[in-house]
Enzyme design. Structure first.
Site, PDB file in Angstrom:
ATOM      1  N   LYS A 128     -20.261 -72.116 -49.704  1.00  0.00           N
ATOM      2  CA  LYS A 128     -19.321 -71.470 -50.691  1.00  0.00           C
ATOM      3  C   LYS A 128     -19.755 -70.813 -49.128  1.00  0.00           C
ATOM      4  O   LYS A 128     -20.166 -69.058 -48.662  1.00  0.00           O
ATOM      5  CB  LYS A 128     -20.886 -70.344 -51.370  1.00  0.00           C
ATOM      6  CG  LYS A 128     -20.950 -70.821 -52.303  1.00  0.00           C
ATOM      7  CD  LYS A 128     -21.435 -69.787 -53.685  1.00  0.00           C
ATOM      8  CE  LYS A 128     -21.850 -70.480 -55.299  1.00  0.00           C
ATOM      9  NZ  LYS A 128     -21.448 -72.141 -55.277  1.00  0.00           N
ATOM     10  N   CYS A 129     -19.465 -71.434 -48.337  1.00  0.00           N
ATOM     11  CA  CYS A 129     -19.245 -70.860 -46.603  1.00  0.00           C
ATOM     12  C   CYS A 129     -17.418 -70.484 -46.115  1.00  0.00           C
ATOM     13  O   CYS A 129     -16.848 -71.183 -46.930  1.00  0.00           O
ATOM     14  CB  CYS A 129     -19.394 -71.466 -45.650  1.00  0.00           C
ATOM     15  SG  CYS A 129     -20.114 -71.289 -44.026  1.00  0.00           S
ATOM     16  N   ARG A 130     -18.257 -69.595 -45.448  1.00  0.00           N
ATOM     17  CA  ARG A 130     -15.667 -69.264 -44.946  1.00  0.00           C
ATOM     18  C   ARG A 130     -15.367 -70.316 -43.633  1.00  0.00           C
ATOM     19  O   ARG A 130     -14.476 -70.566 -43.908  1.00  0.00           O
ATOM     20  CB  ARG A 130     -16.306 -68.141 -43.904  1.00  0.00           C
ATOM     21  CG  ARG A 130     -16.860 -68.620 -42.195  1.00  0.00           C
ATOM     22  CD  ARG A 130     -16.629 -66.970 -41.668  1.00  0.00           C
ATOM     23  NE  ARG A 130     -15.179 -66.924 -41.191  1.00  0.00           N
ATOM     24  CZ  ARG A 130     -14.625 -66.221 -40.260  1.00  0.00           C
ATOM     25  NH1 ARG A 130     -15.250 -67.132 -39.001  1.00  0.00           N
ATOM     26  NH2 ARG A 130     -13.123 -66.687 -39.586  1.00  0.00           N
ATOM     27  N   THR A 188     -16.341 -73.858 -45.638  1.00  0.00           N
ATOM     28  CA  THR A 188     -15.756 -74.493 -46.249  1.00  0.00           C
ATOM     29  C   THR A 188     -14.412 -75.528 -46.441  1.00  0.00           C
ATOM     30  O   THR A 188     -14.558 -76.276 -47.037  1.00  0.00           O
ATOM     31  CB  THR A 188     -16.409 -73.735 -48.010  1.00  0.00           C
ATOM     32  OG1 THR A 188     -17.691 -73.432 -47.488  1.00  0.00           O
ATOM     33  CG2 THR A 188     -16.370 -74.999 -48.995  1.00  0.00           C
TER      34      THR A 188
END
Length: 185
Positions: free
Chosen positions: A34-36, A38
């Site tokens: 859930k990371c920018r 990803t």
């Protein structure tokens, strides 16, 4: 100590020796679902598809130390990556990359090659640095991992060659992989 002395844990609980990857070029990455960054799973999978038969392996290690961006366990992370990004490269159990509970493999990696200072000319790196200064200032000290999707390139002889911050271009990483594959021949 050598990279081949470390053991890592797969999501099913199986312990695997890094010896498994002897003679392979490794790209080792701390990941998050859930990371920018990803979207980089897709880029990493493309690298793996392109170079796997030539001796590259990408190894993904989910990490939840940065803004709770990987709350699920390693098995659920692996399933997410397969379902959403077609990931077929090896994924491992969730780990920590900084602090007292740092995964020994990552402790080794981050002390083998230095980090690169953030580039103040890059908006993306400026924003990331500001977030770190506000929420995780301790990660800006020494060789700590700065954020998810930090990558380490390891030669086919086990030498840690380079550390790529999450904002670095996949094109630059691919150039280094090409160079290592040329050496390996």
């Amino acid at each position: 100590m050598s990279i081949y002395n470390y053991l890592v844990k797969k999501p099913n609980g199986e312990i695997l020796s890094m010896q498994t990857y002897r003679d392979k070029i490794m790209l080792i990455v701390n990941t998050a679902s859930k990371c920018r960054f990803t979207y980089q799973f897709e880029e990493l999978q493309k690298l793996y598809n392109r170079y796997q038969s030539k001796g590259l392996v990408v190894l993904g290690f989910p990490c939840n130390q940065f803004a709770n961006q990987n709350p699920e366990d390693g098995g659920d992370s692996s399933d997410f990556c397969q379902r959403n990004y077609g990931v077929t490269f090896p994924m491992f159990e969730k780990i920590e990359v900084n602090g007292e509970k740092t995964e020994p493999l990552f402790n080794y990696l981050k002390h083998e090659v230095p980090y690169r200072e953030f580039n103040d000319q890059s908006i993306e790196e400026k924003v990331l640095k500001m977030k770190l200064e506000e929420e995780y200032p301790e990660y800006l000290i020494g060789n700590n991992i700065r954020w998810n999707f930090t990558k380490f390139l390891v030669s086919s002889t086990g030498k840690v060659l380079n550390r790529f911050e999450p904002t670095e271009s996949i094109v630059d990483i691919e150039k280094e992989i090409d160079h290592q594959l040329a050496i390996k021949k």
